[in-house]
Design a protein around this motif. Structure first.
Motif, PDB file in Angstrom:
ATOM      1  N   PHE A   1      52.720  32.613 -18.106  1.00 37.69           N
ATOM      2  CA  PHE A   1      52.355  32.101 -16.783  1.00 37.69           C
ATOM      3  C   PHE A   1      51.453  30.876 -16.850  1.00 37.69           C
ATOM      4  O   PHE A   1      51.232  30.197 -15.848  1.00 37.69           O
ATOM      5  CB  PHE A   1      51.658  33.226 -16.007  1.00 37.69           C
ATOM      6  CG  PHE A   1      51.340  32.896 -14.572  1.00 37.69           C
ATOM      7  CD1 PHE A   1      52.330  32.517 -13.676  1.00 37.69           C
ATOM      8  CD2 PHE A   1      50.028  32.973 -14.110  1.00 37.69           C
ATOM      9  CE1 PHE A   1      52.028  32.220 -12.350  1.00 37.69           C
ATOM     10  CE2 PHE A   1      49.711  32.676 -12.791  1.00 37.69           C
ATOM     11  CZ  PHE A   1      50.720  32.301 -11.909  1.00 37.69           C
ATOM     12  N   LEU A   2      50.918  30.562 -18.037  1.00 34.73           N
ATOM     13  CA  LEU A   2      49.894  29.536 -18.187  1.00 34.73           C
ATOM     14  C   LEU A   2      50.284  28.187 -17.595  1.00 34.73           C
ATOM     15  O   LEU A   2      49.463  27.512 -16.970  1.00 34.73           O
ATOM     16  CB  LEU A   2      49.535  29.351 -19.671  1.00 34.73           C
ATOM     17  CG  LEU A   2      48.551  28.211 -19.993  1.00 34.73           C
ATOM     18  CD1 LEU A   2      47.202  28.489 -19.337  1.00 34.73           C
ATOM     19  CD2 LEU A   2      48.393  28.049 -21.491  1.00 34.73           C
ATOM     20  N   ALA A   3      51.519  27.777 -17.786  1.00 33.42           N
ATOM     21  CA  ALA A   3      51.920  26.436 -17.368  1.00 33.42           C
ATOM     22  C   ALA A   3      51.776  26.216 -15.858  1.00 33.42           C
ATOM     23  O   ALA A   3      51.685  25.073 -15.406  1.00 33.42           O
ATOM     24  CB  ALA A   3      53.362  26.170 -17.791  1.00 33.42           C
ATOM     25  N   HIS A   4      51.739  27.309 -15.074  1.00 36.35           N
ATOM     26  CA  HIS A   4      51.717  27.144 -13.614  1.00 36.35           C
ATOM     27  C   HIS A   4      50.528  27.852 -12.958  1.00 36.35           C
ATOM     28  O   HIS A   4      50.463  27.936 -11.736  1.00 36.35           O
ATOM     29  CB  HIS A   4      53.007  27.701 -13.006  1.00 36.35           C
ATOM     30  CG  HIS A   4      54.253  27.167 -13.648  1.00 36.35           C
ATOM     31  ND1 HIS A   4      54.697  25.881 -13.467  1.00 36.35           N
ATOM     32  CD2 HIS A   4      55.132  27.752 -14.509  1.00 36.35           C
ATOM     33  CE1 HIS A   4      55.807  25.686 -14.165  1.00 36.35           C
ATOM     34  NE2 HIS A   4      56.091  26.805 -14.810  1.00 36.35           N
ATOM     35  N   ALA A   5      49.569  28.349 -13.741  1.00 40.97           N
ATOM     36  CA  ALA A   5      48.500  29.185 -13.180  1.00 40.97           C
ATOM     37  C   ALA A   5      47.391  28.348 -12.527  1.00 40.97           C
ATOM     38  O   ALA A   5      47.006  27.311 -13.058  1.00 40.97           O
ATOM     39  CB  ALA A   5      47.900  30.054 -14.278  1.00 40.97           C
ATOM     40  N   PRO A   6      46.853  28.796 -11.370  1.00 37.91           N
ATOM     41  CA  PRO A   6      45.665  28.161 -10.775  1.00 37.91           C
ATOM     42  C   PRO A   6      44.410  28.672 -11.474  1.00 37.91           C
ATOM     43  O   PRO A   6      43.918  29.754 -11.181  1.00 37.91           O
ATOM     44  CB  PRO A   6      45.722  28.631  -9.314  1.00 37.91           C
ATOM     45  CG  PRO A   6      46.435  29.950  -9.367  1.00 37.91           C
ATOM     46  CD  PRO A   6      47.388  29.880 -10.544  1.00 37.91           C
ATOM     47  N   LEU A   7      43.866  27.903 -12.389  1.00 38.61           N
ATOM     48  CA  LEU A   7      42.799  28.399 -13.252  1.00 38.61           C
ATOM     49  C   LEU A   7      41.415  28.387 -12.608  1.00 38.61           C
ATOM     50  O   LEU A   7      40.585  29.244 -12.912  1.00 38.61           O
ATOM     51  CB  LEU A   7      42.761  27.557 -14.537  1.00 38.61           C
ATOM     52  CG  LEU A   7      44.061  27.482 -15.338  1.00 38.61           C
ATOM     53  CD1 LEU A   7      43.831  26.672 -16.602  1.00 38.61           C
ATOM     54  CD2 LEU A   7      44.569  28.866 -15.677  1.00 38.61           C
TER      55      LEU A   7
END
Length: 241
Positions: free
Chosen positions: A90-96
């Protein structure tokens, strides 16, 4: 900034923060992420940080191998492996940003809670499935959430070598899973792998140096160091570093 300069800065930071992690049991990844992000960008920094932590945690596992709580590691892995895999994909699209600020509030709140309740109830073994699940997801998205696990291992009664070795082994299960997910998501580029290999010797040296220091401090000082690390990490998350 040249590639050589970036590597020198990254190597110096990796050594210092591997030493910190070896003393406090965590903290290196949290503090190293802003350095790597400034040098290489966030999407590059997170998988690169995972490779660096892989060697740092492996070093701490080996140095404290006689004090591991293998039962807790097993329960932790049951939650951590699937959530780390999902978070890595999910990292490529996550709101961090919102996640980091929520984690910052949690960490500072934990220290306050420990001060108000100096003898918290010992968590059960099965509780570490949930600890592992939350840690695996957060670690995959933020690179490192060692401070998230610290209060639970401390409340269980682990200190010094038992705490450091057990926490490092638990983290190692997450990092190996995350690397598989990052590879599937095309985040493990040749440059990331090369930098990870170059930084491995300095992180191992930092872990070894930190082990020599932690053997000389008391349990009371150790716990104070961990709590100070929780507050610093919480503030850094809150201000967006």
């Amino acid at each position: 900034m040249t590639t050589l300069t970036s590597l020198l800065i990254a190597s110096s930071a990796a050594f210092a923060l591997a030493l910190l992690s070896a003393v406090a049991g965590f903290g290196g990844g949290v503090l190293l992420l802003p350095v790597f992000t400034a040098l290489f960008g966030l999407r590059f920094a997170v998988p690169m940080l995972t490779l660096t932590q892989l060697s740092s945690n492996a070093g701490r596992v080996w140095l404290n191998r006689h004090h591991l709580n293998r039962r807790l590691i097993g329960w932790f892995a049951l939650g951590a492996v699937p959530s780390a895999l999902a978070g890595g994909l999910f990292l490529a699209h996550a709101p961090l940003a919102p996640l980091k600020r929520a984690l910052g509030v949690f960490l500072i709140g934990v220290v306050i809670w420990r001060r108000l309740r100096p003898a918290p109830r010992k968590p059960g073994d099965h509780a570490f499935i949930a600890v592992g699940a939350a840690s695996g997801l957060g670690s995959a998205l933020l690179g490192s959430v060692g401070p998230l696990t610290a209060p639970f291992f401390l409340a269980y009664g682990l200190t010094r070598a038992a705490y450091i070795g057990t926490e490092a082994t638990a983290a190692l299960t997450m990092h190996l899973t995350k690397l598989a997910a990052y590879g599937a998501g095309d985040l493990l580029t040749g440059t990331v792998l090369l930098y990870g290999i170059v930084l491995t010797p300095v992180t191992l040296a930092g872990a070894w140096t930190g082990k020599k220091i932690v053997d000389r401090i008391s349990d009371r000082v150790f716990v104070h160091l961990v709590e100070a690390g929780l507050i610093i990490a919480g503030v850094m998350f809150l201000i967006g570093l």
